[in-house]
Write a protein that holds these residues in place. Structure first.
Motif, mmCIF file in Angstrom:
data_model
loop_
_atom_site.group_PDB
_atom_site.id
_atom_site.type_symbol
_atom_site.label_atom_id
_atom_site.label_comp_id
_atom_site.label_asym_id
_atom_site.label_seq_id
_atom_site.Cartn_x
_atom_site.Cartn_y
_atom_site.Cartn_z
ATOM 1 N N UNK A 1 0.823 -1.214 0.000
ATOM 2 C CA UNK A 1 0.000 0.000 0.000
ATOM 3 C C UNK A 1 0.859 1.267 0.000
ATOM 4 N N UNK A 2 1.954 1.224 0.718
ATOM 5 C CA UNK A 2 2.842 2.382 0.740
ATOM 6 C C UNK A 2 3.560 2.582 -0.585
ATOM 7 N N UNK A 3 3.626 1.533 -1.364
ATOM 8 C CA UNK A 3 4.276 1.657 -2.663
ATOM 9 C C UNK A 3 3.418 2.452 -3.646
ATOM 10 N N UNK A 4 2.169 2.615 -3.322
ATOM 11 C CA UNK A 4 1.277 3.422 -4.177
ATOM 12 C C UNK A 4 1.262 4.839 -3.614
ATOM 13 N N UNK A 5 1.680 5.837 -4.424
ATOM 14 C CA UNK A 5 1.805 7.225 -3.971
ATOM 15 C C UNK A 5 0.914 8.144 -4.804
ATOM 16 N N UNK A 6 0.165 8.964 -4.102
ATOM 17 C CA UNK A 6 -0.605 10.048 -4.720
ATOM 18 C C UNK A 6 -0.010 11.366 -4.223
ATOM 19 N N UNK A 7 0.763 11.993 -5.070
ATOM 20 C CA UNK A 7 1.473 13.233 -4.694
ATOM 21 C C UNK A 7 0.566 14.428 -4.978
ATOM 22 N N UNK B 1 16.204 4.262 -3.483
ATOM 23 C CA UNK B 1 16.170 2.828 -3.769
ATOM 24 C C UNK B 1 17.402 2.198 -3.136
ATOM 25 N N UNK B 2 17.115 1.385 -2.160
ATOM 26 C CA UNK B 2 18.179 0.699 -1.410
ATOM 27 C C UNK B 2 19.173 1.699 -0.833
ATOM 28 N N UNK B 3 18.639 2.836 -0.333
ATOM 29 C CA UNK B 3 19.468 3.815 0.362
ATOM 30 C C UNK B 3 20.039 4.889 -0.514
ATOM 31 N N UNK B 4 19.916 4.793 -1.819
ATOM 32 C CA UNK B 4 20.459 5.797 -2.737
ATOM 33 C C UNK B 4 19.310 6.579 -3.385
ATOM 34 N N UNK B 5 19.629 7.810 -3.759
ATOM 35 C CA UNK B 5 18.608 8.625 -4.427
ATOM 36 C C UNK B 5 18.229 7.956 -5.737
ATOM 37 N N UNK B 6 16.912 7.833 -5.974
ATOM 38 C CA UNK B 6 16.424 7.187 -7.193
ATOM 39 C C UNK B 6 15.721 8.194 -8.109
ATOM 40 N N UNK B 7 14.709 8.893 -7.592
ATOM 41 C CA UNK B 7 13.981 9.835 -8.432
ATOM 42 C C UNK B 7 13.144 10.753 -7.536
ATOM 43 N N UNK B 8 12.579 11.771 -8.190
ATOM 44 C CA UNK B 8 11.703 12.735 -7.515
ATOM 45 C C UNK B 8 10.290 12.573 -8.047
ATOM 46 N N UNK B 9 9.363 12.366 -7.125
ATOM 47 C CA UNK B 9 7.964 12.217 -7.506
ATOM 48 C C UNK B 9 7.281 13.574 -7.518
ATOM 49 N N UNK B 10 6.704 13.895 -8.668
ATOM 50 C CA UNK B 10 5.956 15.143 -8.791
ATOM 51 C C UNK B 10 4.475 14.866 -8.596
ATOM 52 N N UNK B 11 3.644 15.908 -8.773
ATOM 53 C CA UNK B 11 2.215 15.755 -8.507
ATOM 54 C C UNK B 11 1.602 14.695 -9.416
ATOM 55 N N UNK B 12 0.789 13.785 -8.828
ATOM 56 C CA UNK B 12 0.131 12.743 -9.596
ATOM 57 C C UNK B 12 0.224 11.378 -8.922
ATOM 58 N N UNK B 13 -0.127 10.313 -9.700
ATOM 59 C CA UNK B 13 -0.122 8.943 -9.199
ATOM 60 C C UNK B 13 1.215 8.284 -9.553
ATOM 61 N N UNK B 14 1.775 7.549 -8.561
ATOM 62 C CA UNK B 14 3.048 6.866 -8.761
ATOM 63 C C UNK B 14 2.985 5.517 -8.030
ATOM 64 N N UNK B 15 3.632 4.491 -8.638
ATOM 65 C CA UNK B 15 3.718 3.146 -8.036
ATOM 66 C C UNK B 15 5.179 2.799 -7.840
ATOM 67 N N UNK B 16 5.526 2.434 -6.608
ATOM 68 C CA UNK B 16 6.910 2.097 -6.283
ATOM 69 C C UNK B 16 7.039 0.578 -6.058
ATOM 70 N N UNK B 17 8.267 0.137 -5.988
ATOM 71 C CA UNK B 17 8.552 -1.285 -5.717
ATOM 72 C C UNK B 17 8.619 -1.464 -4.203
ATOM 73 N N UNK B 18 7.766 -2.293 -3.663
ATOM 74 C CA UNK B 18 7.790 -2.470 -2.213
ATOM 75 C C UNK B 18 9.119 -3.042 -1.740
#
Length: 343
Positions: free
Chosen positions: A25-31, A41-58
């Motif tokens: 559930x936390x992997x689903x983001x509504x910004x 991702x695994x402690x390193x910067x991966x990306x920046x989520x902007x406004x909208x729907x996003x799905x992450x890898x749990x």
């Protein structure tokens, strides 16, 4: 015993299932709008989520920071500052900034809000320390612009944009306020005195200018009056002279007309008799001849029969008389001629 193990296994399995479901559930983001989320991702910067729907890898991706992109008003707490003339003042203000780079705002500084406040306070103390007390009240814009310039130097590193810095209050001790009030009272009294003196000076100058203009106007009026009177007298004299000349010409023409000589004689006799009538006044002292009562003798003595008037025509032939003589000889205008005597 077996039932207990099964119950424990079922409980652990349920907890694990809940944990996995939670991470899914936390992997689903509504910004929301005007917000950015930093994903590691695994402690390193991966990306920046902007406004909208996003799905992450749990269990792999995790939202580490959330940055508000709206403009923020950050209050700067009051602090004590000393001016160049060693006067303590308390200064507070407000910083207006916004996040422009969420990554640098997350990794460039631990807390950009706290860091901006500290930098604004230190800069304010430094700027006020180079000013006198009176200057600090007049140069608020200078202090604010200096703080903004210093914060602008770290904007890129901290991922922020400082829009402005406003000083809210500059408080001084009560003793300094009283001294300033006395100073302002003295300054107002000085300005009032200067204003009164300048007003009196302007009034004196205006009065002098008015008197000067009045004298000039009076002199010009007097001069115009005299000129007009002189011109009037000249016109009067000229009119009298013209009238006298015209009268003389008319008398001369009348004398030359038929019966003119008899009229002249009669007028002379009449004027003589009028003059004799005035001799009886008390204020007159006269010497009379012995034969005053003999009218015929007096008239004969006037020699009116020998009085003749002749008109001498000039070279132009205008017929105007030139002279009147008792013996009938005309007089000339030449340089050698002698004036005739009339009886």
């Amino acid at each position: 015993m077996y039932d207990t193990i099964e119950l424990l296994s079922a409980s652990l399995l349920a907890i694990f299932a809940i944990y996995v479901a939670y991470h899914f559930l936390r992997a689903i983001r509504l910004v929301p709008q005007q917000e950015a989320q930093i994903v590691e991702r695994l402690g390193n910067y991966h990306k920046t989520l902007e406004a909208g729907f996003h799905a992450l890898i749990p269990f792999v991706d995790e939202v580490r920071y959330k940055q508000d992109l709206r403009e923020q008003a950050i209050p700067v707490q009051p602090q004590d500052c000393f001016t160049e003339d060693n006067v303590r003042v308390r200064v507070d203000g407000v910083i207006y900034l916004s996040v422009t780079d969420p990554v640098n705002a997350s990794y460039g500084v631990t807390d950009y809000r706290f860091a901006a406040i500290q930098l604004a306070q230190t800069t304010t103390r430094s700027v006020i320390g180079r000013m006198e007390l009176d200057t600090t009240f007049q140069e608020r814009a200078l202090i604010s612009s200096r703080v903004v310039d210093v914060l602008s130097e770290v904007e890129q590193a901290w991922g922020i944009k400082v829009h402005r810095y406003e000083i809210k209050n500059i408080d001084t001790p009560r003793t300094v306020q009283q001294a300033m009030e006395r100073q302002m009272t003295a300054e107002r009294e000085r300005r009032a005195t200067v204003a009164r003196s300048e007003g009196q000076q302007e009034s004196t100058i205006n009065d002098a200018e008015g008197e000067k203009q009045e004298l000039i106007n009076e002199s010009e009026g007097e001069r115009e009056k005299r000129i007009n009177e002189a011109e009037g007298r000249a016109e009067e004299i000229k009119a009298i002279a013209d009238a006298t000349a015209e009268a003389i010409e008319q008398v001369a023409r009348a004398v030359n007309s038929p019966g003119g000589e008899e009229a002249v004689k009669l007028q002379l006799a009449e004027q003589y008799l009028h003059a004799l009538a005035k001799l009886g006044r008390r204020e007159n002292q006269i010497l009379l001849p012995t034969n005053l009562t003999s009218y015929d003798h007096i008239i004969d003595g006037l020699a009116l029969d020998d009085f003749k008037v002749e008109a001498i025509t000039d070279a132009q032939g205008d017929g105007a008389p030139e002279s009147i003589s008792a013996d009938g000889d005309p007089s000339t205008d030449g340089p050698d001629s002698q004036p005739s005597q009339q009886s």
